[in-house]
Design a protein around this motif. Structure first.
Motif, short mmCIF file in Angstrom:
data_model
loop_
_atom_site.label_atom_id
_atom_site.label_comp_id
_atom_site.label_asym_id
_atom_site.label_seq_id
_atom_site.Cartn_x
_atom_site.Cartn_y
_atom_site.Cartn_z
N PRO A 456 0.85 -1.20 0.00
CA PRO A 456 0.00 0.00 0.00
C PRO A 456 0.88 1.25 0.00
CG PRO A 456 -0.48 -1.46 1.88
CD PRO A 456 0.82 -1.91 1.28
N PRO A 457 0.33 2.41 -0.34
CA PRO A 457 1.13 3.65 -0.28
C PRO A 457 1.61 3.92 1.15
CG PRO A 457 -0.95 4.01 -1.43
CD PRO A 457 -1.04 2.65 -0.82
N ALA A 458 2.77 4.54 1.25
CA ALA A 458 3.30 4.91 2.57
C ALA A 458 2.31 5.82 3.29
CB ALA A 458 4.64 5.63 2.41
N GLY A 459 2.18 5.62 4.59
CA GLY A 459 1.30 6.45 5.39
C GLY A 459 -0.11 5.92 5.57
N CYS A 460 -0.42 4.79 4.91
CA CYS A 460 -1.75 4.19 5.07
C CYS A 460 -1.93 3.63 6.48
CB CYS A 460 -1.96 3.06 4.06
SG CYS A 460 -2.32 3.64 2.38
N CYS A 461 -3.17 3.53 6.90
CA CYS A 461 -3.50 2.98 8.21
C CYS A 461 -4.14 1.61 8.06
CB CYS A 461 -4.49 3.88 8.94
SG CYS A 461 -3.86 5.52 9.25
N ALA A 462 -3.93 0.76 9.06
CA ALA A 462 -4.58 -0.55 9.06
C ALA A 462 -6.09 -0.36 9.00
CB ALA A 462 -4.19 -1.31 10.33
N GLY A 463 -6.73 -1.11 8.09
CA GLY A 463 -8.18 -1.03 7.94
C GLY A 463 -8.63 -0.14 6.80
N GLU A 464 -7.71 0.65 6.22
CA GLU A 464 -8.09 1.55 5.13
C GLU A 464 -8.53 0.74 3.92
OE1 GLU A 464 -6.17 5.35 2.74
OE2 GLU A 464 -5.35 4.73 4.67
N ARG A 465 -9.59 1.16 3.27
CA ARG A 465 -10.15 0.45 2.13
C ARG A 465 -9.25 0.57 0.90
NH1 ARG A 465 -15.60 -0.07 -0.08
NH2 ARG A 465 -15.40 -1.66 -1.70
N VAL A 466 -9.08 -0.55 0.21
CA VAL A 466 -8.38 -0.57 -1.09
C VAL A 466 -9.45 -0.82 -2.14
CG1 VAL A 466 -6.65 -1.74 -2.52
CG2 VAL A 466 -6.25 -1.46 -0.06
N TYR A 467 -9.46 -0.02 -3.20
CA TYR A 467 -10.49 -0.17 -4.22
C TYR A 467 -9.85 -0.07 -5.61
CZ TYR A 467 -10.05 4.93 -3.92
OH TYR A 467 -9.54 6.20 -3.87
N VAL A 468 -10.62 -0.43 -6.62
CA VAL A 468 -10.16 -0.32 -7.99
C VAL A 468 -10.70 0.98 -8.57
CG1 VAL A 468 -10.34 -1.31 -10.31
CG2 VAL A 468 -9.91 -2.80 -8.35
N GLU A 469 -9.86 1.70 -9.27
CA GLU A 469 -10.21 2.99 -9.87
C GLU A 469 -11.53 2.89 -10.64
OE1 GLU A 469 -7.75 6.30 -12.50
OE2 GLU A 469 -7.23 4.19 -12.65
N GLY A 470 -12.47 3.78 -10.30
CA GLY A 470 -13.77 3.77 -10.95
C GLY A 470 -14.82 2.94 -10.25
N TYR A 471 -14.40 2.19 -9.21
CA TYR A 471 -15.34 1.33 -8.48
C TYR A 471 -15.29 1.65 -6.98
CZ TYR A 471 -15.86 -1.32 -12.77
OH TYR A 471 -16.13 -1.69 -14.06
#
Length: 527
Positions: A456-471
């Motif tokens: 994940p990108p630096a600085g992300c927090c545990a639990g942050e949602r990962v999604y696909v662009e446009g969705y």
């Protein structure tokens, strides 16, 4: 009767808890002469959630300071922002916002008669305003328009021209609403500086800009209408509030990116000037805090337990939500809510012996993919090729995950690193240990096989949602049914780009902070 506050007191009220003020000298000069005229605008897109209490709390401050406050329901902006509000739903959503924002203000004791409410389409379709849009477009560069909207306008692979118009309209609103200042979140900063640069070119005055910090959501990232787990809806039932707060990121002693503490600081304290931590007598009994800093200090030193903090916020929050729930319990507003935000139609179950006429949508938003932090990692007691990891995904307890990474990633490289976890697979036992998720990894195409966990990108927090662009906006399935093979169908189009970015059908995997990637396996698959 209390004496009217002086200019300095008004300044303190107007600016308290703000992250930044552009034009402080001008603000003070106006306050010495007369009352400040200010507006706050909200695009009528997704359903407002509890983070909207943050600007509502500041609006209460503005009124205490004697300001003339206008609230703009920016309906046209909602359409221009990549059609977040479809044209046919625009009127319904604007009416919904009007009702819910007024209900929020009433729930915190703000007198509505002191506010002015305006819709964007009341004046933005006029001949004069339209001419100014054209005048502005003749001096604004494409680069500046795109840069101004980067934090606010939805970013997609093929941006629409409407998204470039958005910052210009917001700048012109300051002139057409005849205000001295605009108030918004710090994510609006680029639009505010855009307005300061370009309004004078049309002969209009530069305004003061007041910016709130972005309050972390319950998962530790920005609270967002499109991320269900990151926010509490204003009409959520009490049991839903309890469930979401229970899952909220609130690590003992951690005051960074803590959405629970932030809500207390920016909403509950300004409204009541105190906060009561409720706890049993055996743990010291209830404690009243009259300064937020004292509460934060006690939490940092683990004098206040996360469970007690969450329970106390739950009680205080339900007191704010109860009058809103009651107002929206009438048939008229229930109907408006359903019409403004219709539930996406689902395929009806097939009758016995027949097939569904409409195939089920297999889209990336059905996957519950989150940023996880590896808390611990050890070899599986009964399988040499498997690790057993404890991974924090922003829930009350870390998840146990079994991964076949022993041959590819040393233990020390997994410990404490951020990973990308698929969280809604059906739990299954792997050599006697139940695995509650899958660590997504990039794999090389040829031999010898190489595997790298996605980053994940630096600085992300545990639990942050990962999604696909446009969705970004869809709701993930509660649990993926193995027989439906939703993940397998989507995974067939997962790839690593030549820039080492994780993609589905050439659309990037994203978090709020940027793209998900791997270190080196260009052109690889993802599993």
């Amino acid at each position: 009767m209390e004496p009217a506050p002086g200019p300095q007191e008004k300044y303190q009220l107007i600016t308290r808890n703000l992250q930044e003020v552009l034009g402080e000298d001008k603000l003070m000069a106006i306050l010495k002469e007369r009352e400040l005229k200010i507006y706050w605008g909200t695009a009528t897109t997704g359903k407002p959630h509890v983070a909207y209490f943050v600007p509502m709390s500041k609006i209460a401050d503005f009124l205490k300071a004697g300001c003339e406050v206008t609230i703009l329901f920016a309906d046209l902006h909602a359409y221009l922002d990549n059609m977040k509000a479809p044209w046919e739903l625009l009127e319904l959503r604007t009416r919904y916002y009007e009702h819910v924002i007024k209900a929020m203000l009433e729930s915190i004791g703000v007198p509505l008669e002191k506010l002015k409410f305006v819709r964007g389409t009341d004046y933005q379709l006029s001949k004069e305003y339209t001419l100014d849009v054209y005048r502005l477009s003749s001096v604004v560069t494409q680069h500046d328009a795109k840069k101004a909207g980067a934090e606010v306008v939805k970013q997609v692979e093929h941006p629409l021209l409407s998204g470039l118009l958005y910052p210009g309209l917001q700048a012109l609103d300051e002139e057409y609403l005849k205000v001295d200042a605009q108030f918004g979140g710090v994510d609006q900063r680029k639009i505010f500086t855009f307005a300061e640069k370009y309004l004078p070119s049309l002969g209009y005055a530069k305004r003061v800009h007041l910016m709130n910090p972005m309050v972390p959501g319950l998962t530790g990232s920005k609270m967002s209408s499109s991320e269900e787990d990151s926010k509490i809806d204003l009409l959520d039932r009490r049991e839903d509030v309890k469930k979401k707060l229970k899952k909220a990121f609130c690590e003992p002693g951690n005051v960074e990116n803590n959405g629970v503490l932030s809500f207390i600081k920016h909403v509950l304290f300004p409204l009541k000037s105190e906060f009561v931590v409720l706890r049993e007598e055996k743990w010291g009994g209830n404690k009243t805090y009259t300064a937020y800093e004292a509460l934060e200090k006690d939490f940092a030193e683990q004098v206040v337990h996360p469970g007690d903090l969450k329970n106390s916020v739950e009680v205080a929050l339900n007191k704010l939500l109860d009058p809103i729930r009651e107002k929206f319990n009438c048939p008229e507003l229930k109907k408006l809510s359903s019409a403004a935000y219709p539930t996406p139609s689902k395929a009806k179950p097939a009758e016995k012996g027949t097939k569904n006429s409409e195939p089920e949508d297999v889209v990336p938003s059905r996957l519950d993919i989150r940023v996880g932090k590896v808390i611990s990692v050890e070899k599986h007691p009964d399988a040499d090729s498997l690790y057993v990891e404890k991974i924090d995904v922003g829930e009350a307890e870390p998840r146990t995950v079994v991964s076949g990474l022993v041959r590819f990633v040393p233990e020390e490289q997994l410990q404490d690193r951020l990973v990308v976890l698929l969280c809604n697979l059906k739990p299954q036992k792997m050599r006697g240990v139940e695995s509650q998720g899958m660590v997504l990894c990039a794999s090389s195409v040829g031999e010898p096989r190489q595997v790298e966990p996605l980053d994940p990108p630096a600085g992300c927090c545990a639990g942050e949602r990962v999604y696909v662009e446009g969705y970004e906006g869809g709701e993930p399935d509660e649990e993926l049914k193995p027989k439906k093979k939703v993940f397998e169908k989507l995974q067939a189009d997962f790839r690593i780009s030549e820039d080492c970015v994780a993609q589905w059908k050439q659309r990037n995997f994203l978090t709020k902070l940027g793209t998900v990637s791997c270190k080196s396996l260009k052109g690889g698959s993802i599993s």
